[in-house]
Design a protein around this motif. Structure first.
Motif, mmCIF file in Angstrom:
data_model
loop_
_atom_site.group_PDB
_atom_site.id
_atom_site.type_symbol
_atom_site.label_atom_id
_atom_site.label_comp_id
_atom_site.label_asym_id
_atom_site.label_seq_id
_atom_site.Cartn_x
_atom_site.Cartn_y
_atom_site.Cartn_z
ATOM 1 N N SER A 1 -11.489 68.406 40.183
ATOM 2 C CA SER A 1 -12.368 67.604 39.600
ATOM 3 C C SER A 1 -11.965 65.772 40.092
ATOM 4 O O SER A 1 -11.960 65.083 39.539
ATOM 5 N N LEU A 2 -11.405 65.438 40.974
ATOM 6 C CA LEU A 2 -10.472 64.267 41.084
ATOM 7 C C LEU A 2 -11.992 63.043 41.730
ATOM 8 O O LEU A 2 -12.321 63.229 42.897
ATOM 9 N N GLU A 3 -12.281 61.714 41.107
ATOM 10 C CA GLU A 3 -12.937 61.146 41.213
ATOM 11 C C GLU A 3 -12.351 59.742 41.879
ATOM 12 O O GLU A 3 -11.522 59.573 41.172
ATOM 13 N N VAL A 4 -13.447 59.023 42.546
ATOM 14 C CA VAL A 4 -13.167 57.848 43.114
ATOM 15 C C VAL A 4 -11.759 56.856 41.462
ATOM 16 O O VAL A 4 -11.421 56.398 42.139
ATOM 17 N N SER A 5 -12.478 56.637 40.896
ATOM 18 C CA SER A 5 -12.157 56.199 39.277
ATOM 19 C C SER A 5 -11.393 56.467 38.974
ATOM 20 O O SER A 5 -10.417 56.183 38.130
ATOM 21 N N ASP A 6 -10.397 57.467 39.103
ATOM 22 C CA ASP A 6 -9.274 58.281 39.030
ATOM 23 C C ASP A 6 -7.908 57.605 39.942
ATOM 24 O O ASP A 6 -6.643 57.202 39.919
#
Length: 311
Positions: A108-113
């Protein structure tokens, strides 16, 4: 500092049959997770980037990293489950794997992370199933595309068909990732899975044309071979009493990264310019450390002092 990105999970082994219940034995795992611990045990500054569950399992994964000296400030905490690999034994004694990871935290890793300041890292390592599950895979790929040429980038495909059985998905993501990388470590078994009609050696050489400066082919008991545009260096395997081979490839990866970081090899000091002597010493140490891990049960990666003594 080296940033290690990717999957983090528990391998859950099915134990004693207790009638209406079963005993379960859970062990922390994940190839990049092991690489981060291996780096820390070799006294290399490293951080781990992944999505971790806010539940007890995720907190345990984080706590173990912290206890080993891995920087956990870049972990993305998720309201999602922790990935689980359930391991049982068939009637013939062979291992049977069932993977539970759909919608899990490490997928579930997003760019925002992503870390706000990437300049704090001298190298980035990615690998395994995190590269082919979404959105984590696309997040990491875009990161590599942005960071290529700014710092050393390392990749280990580490194929896991129990997570993604479609080999075309793996091939596609490998082809997208190779142009972003400087160092690739891959097992001959993985290359046989991906390209059954080609020899592992031929594939390793072809990959050099796609981006990496060095391709290291791990060959189990036969040792490992490193390929550059100008060199081919082989380090034979070391005869040891094998407990199991779990974590051997991750050990090799962590040693390669630790040694390159120690000698300040970066994209600006291209890997492809390493001379034969230096490359031979690097590969010999990585093979020896992997052999040492094989003498231990499970993914118990050695410390710097233990590797020094063994070499």
């Amino acid at each position: 500092m080296i940033l290690v990105c990717g999957d983090a999970l528990f391998d859950v082994f099915i134990g004693e049959d207790r009638g209406r219940s079963l005993s379960l034995d859970a062990h922390i795992g994940g190839s990049p997770y092991n690489v981060a611990i291996g780096l820390a045990r070799q006294e290399a500054a490293c951080a781990f980037l992944s999505g971790l569950s806010k539940d007890a399992l995720g907190r345990k994964l984080s706590a173990c990293l912290s206890a080993e000296g891995v920087n956990t400030s870049h972990i993305a905490w998720k309201d999602a489950a922790c990935s689980l690999s359930i391991v049982g034994l068939g009637d013939d004694g062979s291992a049977e794997y069932v993977f539970y990871g759909e919608g899990a935290a490490d997928r579930s890793l997003e760019v925002s992370d992503l870390p706000a300041n990437m300049d704090q890292f001298t190298a980035i390592h990615v690998g395994s199933y995190a590269m082919v599950v979404e959105p984590t895979g696309s997040t990491l790929l875009s990161t590599l595309q942005q960071e290529k040429g700014k710092r050393l980038i390392s990749f280990d495909p580490n194929i896991r068909t129990n997570v993604e059985p479609d080999l075309d998905v793996w091939r596609n993501r490998v082809n997208q990732t190779l142009p972003c990388t400087d160092l690739v470590k891959v097992s001959d078994e993985d290359l046989q899975l991906l390209y059954p009609d080609s020899s592992a050696e031929d594939v390793a050489r072809k990959w050099l044309d796609l981006g990496p400066d060095i391709v290291v082919l791990s060959q189990g008991a036969q040792g490992a071979t490193a390929y550059t545009a100008k060199l081919e260096v082989h380090s034979p395997g070391i005869n040891v009493e094998v407990a199991d081979t779990v974590g051997a490839g991750d050990t090799m990866q962590s040693v390669l990264l630790q040694q390159l970081n120690r000698f300040k090899v970066s994209e600006e000091n291209a890997l492809g310019t390493l001379d034969e002597h230096t490359l031979s010493l690097l590969l010999k140490r990585a093979v020896a450390a992997a052999a040492l891990t094989c003498t231990r049960r499970g993914a118990d990666l050695p410390t710097l002092d233990q590797i020094d003594a063994f070499v």
